[in-house]
Enzyme design. Structure first.
Site, short mmCIF file in Angstrom:
data_model
loop_
_atom_site.label_atom_id
_atom_site.label_comp_id
_atom_site.label_asym_id
_atom_site.label_seq_id
_atom_site.Cartn_x
_atom_site.Cartn_y
_atom_site.Cartn_z
N HIS A 94 40.82 38.12 43.18
CA HIS A 94 41.61 36.89 43.27
C HIS A 94 41.25 36.13 44.55
CE1 HIS A 94 45.05 34.18 43.46
NE2 HIS A 94 45.25 34.43 42.18
N GLU A 164 39.31 30.85 37.92
CA GLU A 164 40.38 30.22 38.69
C GLU A 164 39.78 29.32 39.77
OE1 GLU A 164 44.39 32.60 38.70
OE2 GLU A 164 42.99 33.49 40.10
#
Length: 248
Positions: A94, A164
């Site tokens: 992430h 993302e």
């Protein structure tokens, strides 16, 4: 046809009381079964959340795991421990881990290897910063992050990719469905170069300010196979609406 996957990343949020109320609003969603659903709470809540979803079709995920095995690593949580807590999934790579904790591609690749060895399915996050996009390097940067893990997985391992764009995470900004599709297609084509046998089977999620108002349009794109949801996963009505949008 790839079954949609919706994963909720709670980040560093929650309490025993709030988690209970949140899950009560999700576990009986009618769309469960038609869509794969994962919730990823903070480490301290894994056991209580697992108990709350054990009789439902919701799966449990961890937000991270260590690049090391068990041992003298104070504060670390190994992939084996996550599996022991009945996690099926783990979020790795992430952008917040990359930016705030200096996790580079080498560390993330090691974590992916530990995860698959422990029976966890990694949700591998990749994506570019605003500076990367404005300089025309969005695809180059994102594909490089994906390339880093191919030595850590095998074609028959269970894993998914989550695109993302960093500039869209928690900002309220969202890549247009067309921009998301373009990057997802590039990611799938890159997977095809390494593992042609799974390129059309692996799921590629979109993450970055996904909410009920934009989910349906994103999910209409041919290479968008679901979402990694942040803030909206903390509101049961909003999260259920996103799940339902994946069915339509």
């Amino acid at each position: 046809m790839r079954k949609k996957l919706i994963a909720g990343n709670w980040k560093s949020n929650g309490s025993l009381e709030r988690n209970k109320a949140l899950l009560e609003g999700i576990v009986n969603a009618k769309a469960l079964g038609s869509v794969d659903v994962v919730v990823c709470p903070p480490f301290p809540y894994l056991q209580s959340v697992e108990s709350a979803v054990s009789d439902s079709m919701i799966e449990l995920g961890s937000q991270n795991c260590s690049a090391t095995e068990d041992g003298a690593y104070t504060g670390e949580v190994s992939a084996k421990m996550c599996a022991d807590m009945k996690c099926s999934w783990v979020i790795l790579g992430h952008s917040e881990r990359r930016a705030l904790y200096a996790e580079n591609d080498e560390v993330i690749a090691c974590k992916v290897k530990r995860a698959v060895e422990s029976g966890l399915a990694p949700i591998l996050c990749v994506g570019e910063t605003l500076a990367d996009r404005e300089s025309g390097r969005a695809e180059e940067v994102t594909l490089k992050q994906l390339d880093a893990v191919f030595m850590s997985v095998q074609p028959d391992d269970s894993w998914v990719v989550a695109y993302e764009p960093v500039w869209a995470i928690g900002t309220g900004k969202t890549a247009s469905p067309e921009d998301a599709q373009s990057m997802h297609k590039a990611l799938r084509n890159n997977i095809r170069k390494h593992f042609p046998q799974i390129a059309d089977k692996i799921r590629i999620l979109y993450g970055g300010s996904v909410k009920s108002s934009n989910a349906k349009e994103l999910f209409s794109m041919p290479d968008v196979d679901g979402a990694l949801v942040g803030g909206a996963s903390l509101v049961s009505e909003e999260f259920v609406s996103i799940i339902e949008a994946a069915v339509e």
